[in-house]
Structures are given as structure tokens and as C-alpha cells.
Write a protein that holds these residues in place. Structure first.
Motif, PDB file in Angstrom:
ATOM      1  N   ALA A  58       6.869  -6.575  -4.123  1.00  0.00           N
ATOM      2  CA  ALA A  58       5.636  -5.803  -4.308  1.00  0.00           C
ATOM      3  C   ALA A  58       4.431  -6.593  -3.830  1.00  0.00           C
ATOM      4  O   ALA A  58       3.536  -6.049  -3.163  1.00  0.00           O
ATOM      5  CB  ALA A  58       5.479  -5.417  -5.772  1.00  0.00           C
ATOM      6  N   LYS A  59       4.414  -7.907  -4.160  1.00  0.00           N
ATOM      7  CA  LYS A  59       3.296  -8.757  -3.716  1.00  0.00           C
ATOM      8  C   LYS A  59       3.241  -8.820  -2.191  1.00  0.00           C
ATOM      9  O   LYS A  59       2.161  -8.753  -1.595  1.00  0.00           O
ATOM     10  CB  LYS A  59       3.444 -10.161  -4.293  1.00  0.00           C
ATOM     11  N   ASN A  60       4.405  -8.970  -1.555  1.00  0.00           N
ATOM     12  CA  ASN A  60       4.466  -9.010  -0.090  1.00  0.00           C
ATOM     13  C   ASN A  60       4.006  -7.689   0.527  1.00  0.00           C
ATOM     14  O   ASN A  60       3.315  -7.668   1.546  1.00  0.00           O
ATOM     15  CB  ASN A  60       5.892  -9.336   0.374  1.00  0.00           C
ATOM     16  N   ASN A  61       4.428  -6.589  -0.121  1.00  0.00           N
ATOM     17  CA  ASN A  61       4.029  -5.266   0.396  1.00  0.00           C
ATOM     18  C   ASN A  61       2.514  -5.069   0.299  1.00  0.00           C
ATOM     19  O   ASN A  61       1.894  -4.503   1.200  1.00  0.00           O
ATOM     20  CB  ASN A  61       4.747  -4.166  -0.385  1.00  0.00           C
ATOM     21  N   ILE A  62       1.949  -5.533  -0.811  1.00  0.00           N
ATOM     22  CA  ILE A  62       0.491  -5.438  -0.984  1.00  0.00           C
ATOM     23  C   ILE A  62      -0.213  -6.260   0.077  1.00  0.00           C
ATOM     24  O   ILE A  62      -1.175  -5.811   0.707  1.00  0.00           O
ATOM     25  CB  ILE A  62       0.072  -5.905  -2.392  1.00  0.00           C
ATOM     26  N   TRP A  63       0.263  -7.480   0.290  1.00  0.00           N
ATOM     27  CA  TRP A  63      -0.341  -8.370   1.290  1.00  0.00           C
ATOM     28  C   TRP A  63      -0.269  -7.746   2.679  1.00  0.00           C
ATOM     29  O   TRP A  63      -1.258  -7.707   3.421  1.00  0.00           O
ATOM     30  CB  TRP A  63       0.390  -9.713   1.276  1.00  0.00           C
ATOM     31  N   SER A  64       0.919  -7.233   3.020  1.00  0.00           N
ATOM     32  CA  SER A  64       1.118  -6.635   4.345  1.00  0.00           C
ATOM     33  C   SER A  64       0.247  -5.394   4.532  1.00  0.00           C
ATOM     34  O   SER A  64      -0.383  -5.207   5.574  1.00  0.00           O
ATOM     35  CB  SER A  64       2.594  -6.259   4.539  1.00  0.00           C
ATOM     36  N   ALA A  65       0.203  -4.553   3.496  1.00  0.00           N
ATOM     37  CA  ALA A  65      -0.565  -3.312   3.595  1.00  0.00           C
ATOM     38  C   ALA A  65      -2.058  -3.592   3.697  1.00  0.00           C
ATOM     39  O   ALA A  65      -2.774  -2.930   4.457  1.00  0.00           O
ATOM     40  CB  ALA A  65      -0.264  -2.424   2.393  1.00  0.00           C
ATOM     41  N   LYS A  66      -2.559  -4.570   2.939  1.00  0.00           N
ATOM     42  CA  LYS A  66      -3.985  -4.908   2.995  1.00  0.00           C
ATOM     43  C   LYS A  66      -4.378  -5.449   4.362  1.00  0.00           C
ATOM     44  O   LYS A  66      -5.433  -5.098   4.908  1.00  0.00           O
ATOM     45  CB  LYS A  66      -4.322  -5.926   1.907  1.00  0.00           C
ATOM     46  N   HIS A  67      -3.526  -6.315   4.905  1.00  0.00           N
ATOM     47  CA  HIS A  67      -3.815  -6.865   6.231  1.00  0.00           C
ATOM     48  C   HIS A  67      -3.708  -5.802   7.324  1.00  0.00           C
ATOM     49  O   HIS A  67      -4.488  -5.817   8.294  1.00  0.00           O
ATOM     50  CB  HIS A  67      -2.881  -8.042   6.535  1.00  0.00           C
TER      51      HIS A  67
END
Length: 205
Positions: A58-67
Motif C-alpha cells: 500500500a505504501k509503495n502504491n501510494i508513493w507510485s501514484a503520488k509521483h
């Protein structure tokens, strides 16, 4: 306006393609927002269940989506602000528009000049009709009916004033030409000045 419409189509195509690009980035931004929202929900669930794998994902998905959202936003702004053509192309199209408009205006001017020349001929004929009517009315009033000018005595001892009968049509081609057409640049191109010069020359003879 065939040529101008062709230019219009080209410019419209550039704008349409640009808008499609902008709309595409806007859609990707919306998708990234949805991904961030979903990943935040996944993060909350992982925290409540203390699931490390789900938490990290979930943390990785948030990071990827924000970028991804940040990248799409920058691309959208650049697409909105970046000129669709360079300066050389701009000057070329600008010249093409002006030259084409000048050419098409000239074609219309030629057609208008023919019409104006015809209107001037009709106006001359209209003026001749007015002059002839006035001549006939004067002849009728003063020489046939023999109405005297000025004060005319009446049988009751009073007098009335005798004015010349004048023909005034409500609408004439002559009035239209003199008030709306004569003296305009197109009228001069249609030979107005030449016609006046010729009349002056005839007067000298």
C-alpha cells in the motif's frame, strides 16, 4: 473563403490535438487520485490487521501514484503553456492569412466595382427622370396652366402664394448613390473620378 477555411481547419486541428493531450493528462491525474485513495484504504486495512506485506504494498502504491500524479500535472501544465508552433511557423501562417484575405477581398472588390458602376448608371438615369419631371411640372404650372409666381389674389380678397411645383420621390437610386456610395474608395475605383474628370474636360470644350 475556401483558402481561409483551409487555414482555419489546420489551426483547429492543432488546437484539437492539444486539447486531446490535455484531456488525456487530466484523465491520468484522475486515475492517479483514485489509485491514491484506494492505496490509502489498503494502508488502513493493513495497519488494522498488522499485515506487513499489505502495508508495504500500500505504501509503495501510494508513493507510485503520488509521483505519477505529479508527473502528469507537470506534463498537463507544459502542454497548456507550450506554443503549438514555433516563431517561424507563426510568421509564415500569419503572412498566409493576410495574403489570402487580401486576395479574396480584391476578388470581392472587383465584383463590387461592377455593381457600383451599374448603380451609378441607374442613379444618372434616376436623376434624369427627376429633372425631366420637374421640367414638365414647371411647364404645366407656368406655361400651360399659366399660374403666376408669387402672390395670387383670391375671389374673397385674400391672397395665396404660388410656389414652384417640385417632384420629390420618396426613394430614388440617385439619392441612394449620392448618400451611400458616391465618394467611397470603391466608387472611385469604379471610375467615379474618371467620370468627373471627363465631364470637366467636356465643359472646357
Amino acid at each position: 473563403m475556401t483558402k481561409l477555411n483551409e487555414i482555419d481547419s489546420k489551426l483547429t486541428e492543432l488546437l484539437t490535438n492539444n486539447k486531446n493531450e490535455i484531456d488525456g493528462f487530466a484523465a491520468k491525474i484522475e486515475t492517479a487520485d483514485k489509485a491514491i485513495q484506494d492505496a490509502n484504504e489498503e494502508l488502513k486495512n493493513a495497519e488494522s490487521t498488522v499485515n506487513v506485506e499489505d502495508y508495504n504494498r500500500a505504501k509503495n502504491n501510494i508513493w507510485s501514484a503520488k509521483h505519477a500524479k505529479e508527473l502528469y500535472e507537470k506534463a498537463k501544465v507544459d502542454t497548456e503553456k507550450t506554443p503549438l508552433i514555433d516563431r517561424k511557423q507563426y510568421n509564415s501562417i500569419l503572412k498566409e492569412i493576410k495574403d489570402t484575405a487580401d486576395s479574396e477581398q480584391e476578388e470581392l472588390n472587383k465584383k463590387a466595382i461592377e455593381l457600383i458602376a451599374n448603380i451609378r448608371n441607374l442613379a444618372n438615369e434616376s436623376g434624369e427622370i427627376t429633372n425631366k419631371a420637374n421640367e414638365l411640372m414647371n411647364n404645366l404650372q407656368r406655361h400651360i396652366y399659366r399660374e403666376p409666381e408669387g402672390n395670387i389674389p383670391r375671389e374673397d380678397g385674400t391672397t395665396t402664394w404660388s410656389s414652384d411645383e417640385i417632384y420629390n420621390a420618396r426613394i430614388t437610386v440617385s439619392d441612394f448613390y449620392n448618400s451611400k456610395v458616391k465618394g467611397t474608395p470603391l466608387s472611385k475605383l469604379a471610375g467615379e473620378e474618371l467620370q468627373q474628370d471627363q465631364k470637366l474636360n467636356w465643359g472646357v470644350r
